[in-house]
Design an enzyme around this catalytic site. Sequence first.
Site, PDB file in Angstrom:
ATOM      1  N   CYS A 138       0.842  -1.198   0.000  1.00 64.58           N
ATOM      2  CA  CYS A 138       0.000   0.000   0.000  1.00 64.58           C
ATOM      3  C   CYS A 138       0.883   1.257   0.000  1.00 64.58           C
ATOM      4  CB  CYS A 138      -0.965  -0.025   1.192  1.00 64.58           C
ATOM      5  SG  CYS A 138      -2.313   1.176   1.039  1.00 64.58           S
ATOM      6  N   HIS A 149      -3.610  -5.076   0.405  1.00 66.91           N
ATOM      7  CA  HIS A 149      -3.084  -5.591   1.672  1.00 66.91           C
ATOM      8  C   HIS A 149      -3.165  -7.119   1.688  1.00 66.91           C
ATOM      9  CE1 HIS A 149      -2.673  -1.821   4.032  1.00 66.91           C
ATOM     10  NE2 HIS A 149      -3.590  -1.385   3.191  1.00 66.91           N
ATOM     11  N   GLU A 206      -1.759  -9.197   3.545  1.00 70.36           N
ATOM     12  CA  GLU A 206      -1.699  -9.779   4.886  1.00 70.36           C
ATOM     13  C   GLU A 206      -3.080 -10.182   5.396  1.00 70.36           C
ATOM     14  OE1 GLU A 206      -1.590  -5.216   5.690  1.00 70.36           O
ATOM     15  OE2 GLU A 206      -0.983  -6.633   4.130  1.00 70.36           O
TER      16      GLU A 206
END
Length: 555
Positions: free
Chosen positions: A386, A513, A515
Site C-alpha cells: 500500500c 493488503h 496480509e
Amino acid sequence: MSAKYVFVTGGVVSSLGKGLAAASIGCLLESRGLRVNLMKFDPYLNVDPGTMSPFQHGEVFVTDDGAETDLDLGHYERFTHAPLSRDNNLTTGRIYEQIILKERRGDYLGKTVQVIPHVTNEIKNAMRKVSANGADVTIVEIGGTVGDIESLPFLEAIRQMRQELGRENTVFVHLTLVPWIAAAQELKTKPTQHSVKELLSIGIQADILLCRADVNLSREIKQKIAAFCNVEERAVIGATTVPSIYQVPLNFAEEGLDGLILKYLHKEAPEADLSRWKDLAHRYANPKDEVKIGIVGKYVEYEDSYKSLKEALTHGALAENLKLNITWIESEGLESESPDDRSYESQLEGFDGILVPGGFGKRGIEGMLNAIRYAREKHVPYFGICLGMQTACIEFARNVCGLKEANSSEFDPSTPHRVIYKLRELLGVEEMGGTMRLGAWTCILTPETLASKIYNNETEISERHRHRYEFNREYEALLTGAGLRISGTTPDATYVEIVEIPGHPFFIGCQFHPEFKSKPLEPHPLFHSFIAASYKNRQTDSAKQVANKTTSARS
C-alpha cells in the site's frame, strides 16, 4: 434445528485474548467437520474502527465486502474458514445508529425506544442474521470486560438468548485472569471468583472458564475454582501462556475444551484432526535457521497496529521452516539531513529483507524513501504494501528518473510531479469522508512477471484494499522506460495494483493488503516468496563472508 451459540466473555482485565480464544474454539470445532461462524461485538460508540488511531485500537482489519473491522476478525479468519463480512463485527455506535434511523422513520410506531427491548432486540437480530448462513455453531465474542457499563446491553442480550434458546443451544465461555504472585509464589483465584460473581449478578452463569495464567493450573487450583465458581472441574480450562498463538488450539484440545462444548450443546461430531496444526507447532519449535526482516513503519511503537502483517510474515517463515526475527524501525529515525547524508544506512545493515507497510499521512515518509533506496541499490529483497508501494514509486521517480520533487499529493499538494494522487483530483472533484478504495478488487496479472510467477502463473487474482491514493498513470511511460514494471492492474486498467523491478533479487510493491488473506496453514504467496527471497539473500551473504574470510586467511 435450532441455531447453536458459544458466547465468549472476559473479566478482570482486558487484553487477555478473547479473540484468540474465540478463534481457537472455531478452529477446534471446524477441525471436527463442523461449519462455524464468528462475530464480535465492540462496546465503543464509534460506528467502526476506521477512524480510530492505530495507537489506541491497533490495526483495522478489512473484509472482502470492504468493512473496516476489529483486529480480532483477523484471528477468526486465520484460524477458520468462516465467511466474514460487515455483519460479523458490530459496535455500540452502529447498533444505536440503526435504532435511531428506525426511530426517525417511525418504525417503532411512536413507542418509547429503550435499551430493553429495542437495543437488545437489535443485538439478538444481528446474531441470528450471522447464524442463518448455515453454520452449525456461531461463536460470539463480547468485547470489553464484565462490569463495564458499555458492554451491559450485549451481556443482557446473550442472557436473553439463553432464556429463549435453552441450555442445549447456548454455552457461556468466560475468560479470566489467574495471576501469579511472585512474592507468595502461588496463583491467586480471587480475581476469577469476583469476575464470575459479577457475571452472575447480571443473570449469566458461566459454563466454562478459560483461566489465563503464566504457569499450568494444578489439580487443586482447578478444584478450588470449580467449587467457588459453580462449574464442573473439567470445565476449568487452563489458558496458559505459549510461545506461539498457533499452539493455543492444541492446548485447548488437550484440555478437552471442544468435547465439552459439544457435550453442552448436545452436538455430535467426529474426532478432531489437528495433524496439520501439530506439524505447524513442531516447525515453529524446531526451525532450521532464522531470517531477519526490518519493518520500516510509522506505528511501530504499538505492534498491534501491524497485527496481520506480523502474522503473515510468520506464516511465510513457517512455510520455509524458519524462525522470524523482526526489527521494528521507526521511519522518522531514518530521515537524513541532506541528500548526501547516508548515515541511515547503518540502521539497515544486516537485514535479509526490508518491508514498508501501509499507513496514512506525511510523517516519516522521507525515512521510508531512504530505506527503499537502500534496498533497491544494495539489492536487498524489498516488499512494499500500500503506502510501501506508493513510496517505492516516488523513490524510483526521484532517484532513477531524476524527478527530484516527485511526491504524493497526500504529502505535498503542490508537488509538480504527483506520481501518487487521488484519481478524481484530475477531474476537479472535491472529495470528503469515505473516499477510500475498500475491500476485494480484482487484479489482472501481466504474464512473465515476478508477480505472475508468485501467484503460480494465474492471470486474475482478488485482494483487499484500504487506501485513498493511486499511482498516476501519466508518469507510467517515464517510470517504465527507466526500468520499473507494472505487473498488475484492475481489469479496466484504471488502477495500478502491482509494480516490480526486473533484475532485482526481489523488489515488489502492491497497492492492496495481502496480509489480510494469509493463514498459518495457507500462507499468502507474496509473503512466502518474500521470506524465501530474504533467506536466499541471507545465504548469499553468508557465503560471501565465508569466501572473504578464506581469501584473507590465504593472503
